[in-house]
Design a protein around this motif. Structure first.
Motif, PDB file in Angstrom:
ATOM      1  N   ASP A  30      12.422 149.785 -77.846  1.00  0.00           N
ATOM      2  CA  ASP A  30      11.056 150.311 -77.955  1.00  0.00           C
ATOM      3  C   ASP A  30      10.450 149.886 -79.286  1.00  0.00           C
ATOM      4  O   ASP A  30      10.955 150.235 -80.351  1.00  0.00           O
ATOM      5  N   GLU A  31       9.375 149.124 -79.228  1.00  0.00           N
ATOM      6  CA  GLU A  31       8.753 148.571 -80.435  1.00  0.00           C
ATOM      7  C   GLU A  31       7.818 149.557 -81.139  1.00  0.00           C
ATOM      8  O   GLU A  31       7.375 149.310 -82.250  1.00  0.00           O
ATOM      9  N   LYS A  32       7.519 150.687 -80.500  1.00  0.00           N
ATOM     10  CA  LYS A  32       6.533 151.591 -81.100  1.00  0.00           C
ATOM     11  C   LYS A  32       7.099 152.301 -82.329  1.00  0.00           C
ATOM     12  O   LYS A  32       8.309 152.403 -82.510  1.00  0.00           O
ATOM     13  N   GLU A  33       6.179 152.829 -83.157  1.00  0.00           N
ATOM     14  CA  GLU A  33       6.601 153.582 -84.340  1.00  0.00           C
ATOM     15  C   GLU A  33       7.350 154.833 -83.911  1.00  0.00           C
ATOM     16  O   GLU A  33       6.987 155.507 -82.953  1.00  0.00           O
ATOM     17  N   TYR A  34       8.413 155.146 -84.631  1.00  0.00           N
ATOM     18  CA  TYR A  34       9.241 156.305 -84.320  1.00  0.00           C
ATOM     19  C   TYR A  34       9.539 157.005 -85.630  1.00  0.00           C
ATOM     20  O   TYR A  34      10.322 156.536 -86.453  1.00  0.00           O
ATOM     21  N   GLU A  35       8.877 158.145 -85.844  1.00  0.00           N
ATOM     22  CA  GLU A  35       8.932 158.831 -87.135  1.00  0.00           C
ATOM     23  C   GLU A  35       9.783 160.100 -87.056  1.00  0.00           C
ATOM     24  O   GLU A  35       9.703 160.859 -86.097  1.00  0.00           O
ATOM     25  N   ASP A  66       8.558 162.266 -83.896  1.00  0.00           N
ATOM     26  CA  ASP A  66       9.266 161.851 -82.685  1.00  0.00           C
ATOM     27  C   ASP A  66      10.647 162.467 -82.585  1.00  0.00           C
ATOM     28  O   ASP A  66      11.215 162.557 -81.498  1.00  0.00           O
ATOM     29  N   GLN A  71      17.907 154.324 -80.233  1.00  0.00           N
ATOM     30  CA  GLN A  71      16.502 154.533 -80.584  1.00  0.00           C
ATOM     31  C   GLN A  71      16.331 154.254 -82.076  1.00  0.00           C
ATOM     32  O   GLN A  71      16.751 155.052 -82.914  1.00  0.00           O
ATOM     33  N   THR A 114      11.743 154.101 -87.252  1.00  0.00           N
ATOM     34  CA  THR A 114      10.942 153.161 -88.041  1.00  0.00           C
ATOM     35  C   THR A 114      10.346 153.790 -89.297  1.00  0.00           C
ATOM     36  O   THR A 114       9.956 153.074 -90.222  1.00  0.00           O
ATOM     37  N   ASN A 144       9.654 152.954 -94.540  1.00  0.00           N
ATOM     38  CA  ASN A 144       9.681 152.231 -93.274  1.00  0.00           C
ATOM     39  C   ASN A 144      10.983 151.433 -93.174  1.00  0.00           C
ATOM     40  O   ASN A 144      11.484 150.921 -94.179  1.00  0.00           O
TER      41      ASN A 144
END
Length: 279
Positions: free
Chosen positions: A124-129, A167, A250, A253, A259
């Protein structure tokens, strides 16, 4: 449709009356991924379930072999016509009787399953905080390393994450070290050193954790260790990621203002998918 003690029943069947798993959290469980009618990491899941039952003094049925365990899982997914990929959970609970002190150590089990969209683990390339969850702490003890139905800390952490647009959260133990995430083990890469907390720190003895420890050792130049992680080390990390058997890996990011890269995560996901292809 569910599997209750080896018998297929409708989802609304009343199997919760006086259920000790519901009343006292007197239950253990395993969540597995099934691909093309094959339970991934079957042996690891089975032996962890058996060990969990022994820890809480449940009586293991004579017929509860690994083959029976697999047969019950697959029979339900076949009945549900889930042919490619499924998530299934088997919950084993002590039978009715008593209050805190049970009058019977025999068990029943319940299995339910749902279809998954994909066979392979995806990146999954999306931001994951993430951030730390500090309202409650995991204790460093044997019960923390097994999957019981007493997961109220994880529920509270999930609500905290949702309320703060996160997330996920990283959970701490009673020594204030990072133990795991809400729904998986945590790994941290600093330089060429890949670190995950030892089970003695209170983290779940994860099935995917075991696979990642093994696979990471095949990556040239990576040193794999099990040692405590201080929250102060997170800011120094090059990578952070969470592992569980359903998601695989997972990547995290972002943690506060830091980051992270995802290079090793990508390599490990590729290696995991090679195993599924071979299987």
């Amino acid at each position: 449709m569910i599997n209750f003690n080896g018998t297929l029943a409708t989802q609304d069947s009343n199997v919760l009356t006086q259920n000790r798993g519901f009343l006292y959290g007197d239950a253990v469980f395993e969540t597995v991924k099934i691909v093309n009618a094959k339970v991934l990491y079957l042996e690891d899941h089975y032996f962890r379930l058996m060990a969990s039952m022994r820890v809480v003094r449940m009586e293991i049925p004579m017929n509860f072999t690994m083959e029976y365990f697999e047969e019950q899982l697959i029979s339900l997914t076949n009945q549900l016509a889930i042919s490619r990929s499924a998530r299934a959970r088997i919950t084993v609970f002590r039978n009715d009787g008593g209050y805190y002190l049970p009058t019977d150590n025999t068990v029943s089990f319940l299995i339910h399953a749902t279809a998954l969209d994909a066979v392979s683990y995806s990146f999954d390339e999306k931001e994951y905080e993430v951030d730390l969850f500090k309202d409650f702490y995991i204790t460093r003890q044997l019960l923390s390393s097994i999957k019981t139905t007493n997961r109220i800390l994880n529920v509270a952490a999930s609500i905290f994450a949702s309320e703060n647009d996160l997330d996920n959260c990283l959970l701490l133990n009673d020594s204030k070290n990072v133990v795991e995430a809400i729904q998986g083990n945590v790994f941290m890469l600093i330089g060429h050193k890949l670190i995950t907390p030892p089970v003695a720190e209170g983290c779940l003895n994860g099935v995917m954790r075991k696979q990642i420890l093994k696979l990471a050792k095949t990556i040239e130049g990576i040193e794999v260790v099990e040692e405590a992680i201080s929250p102060f080390e997170l800011q120094k990390a090059d990578e952070l990621f969470v592992t569980n058997v359903i998601k695989g890996i997972q990547p995290i990011t972002k943690y506060r203002k830091k980051n992270f890269k995802v290079n090793v995560s990508k390599q490990l996901i590729s290696k995991l998918n090679e195993i599924i292809t071979v299987a």
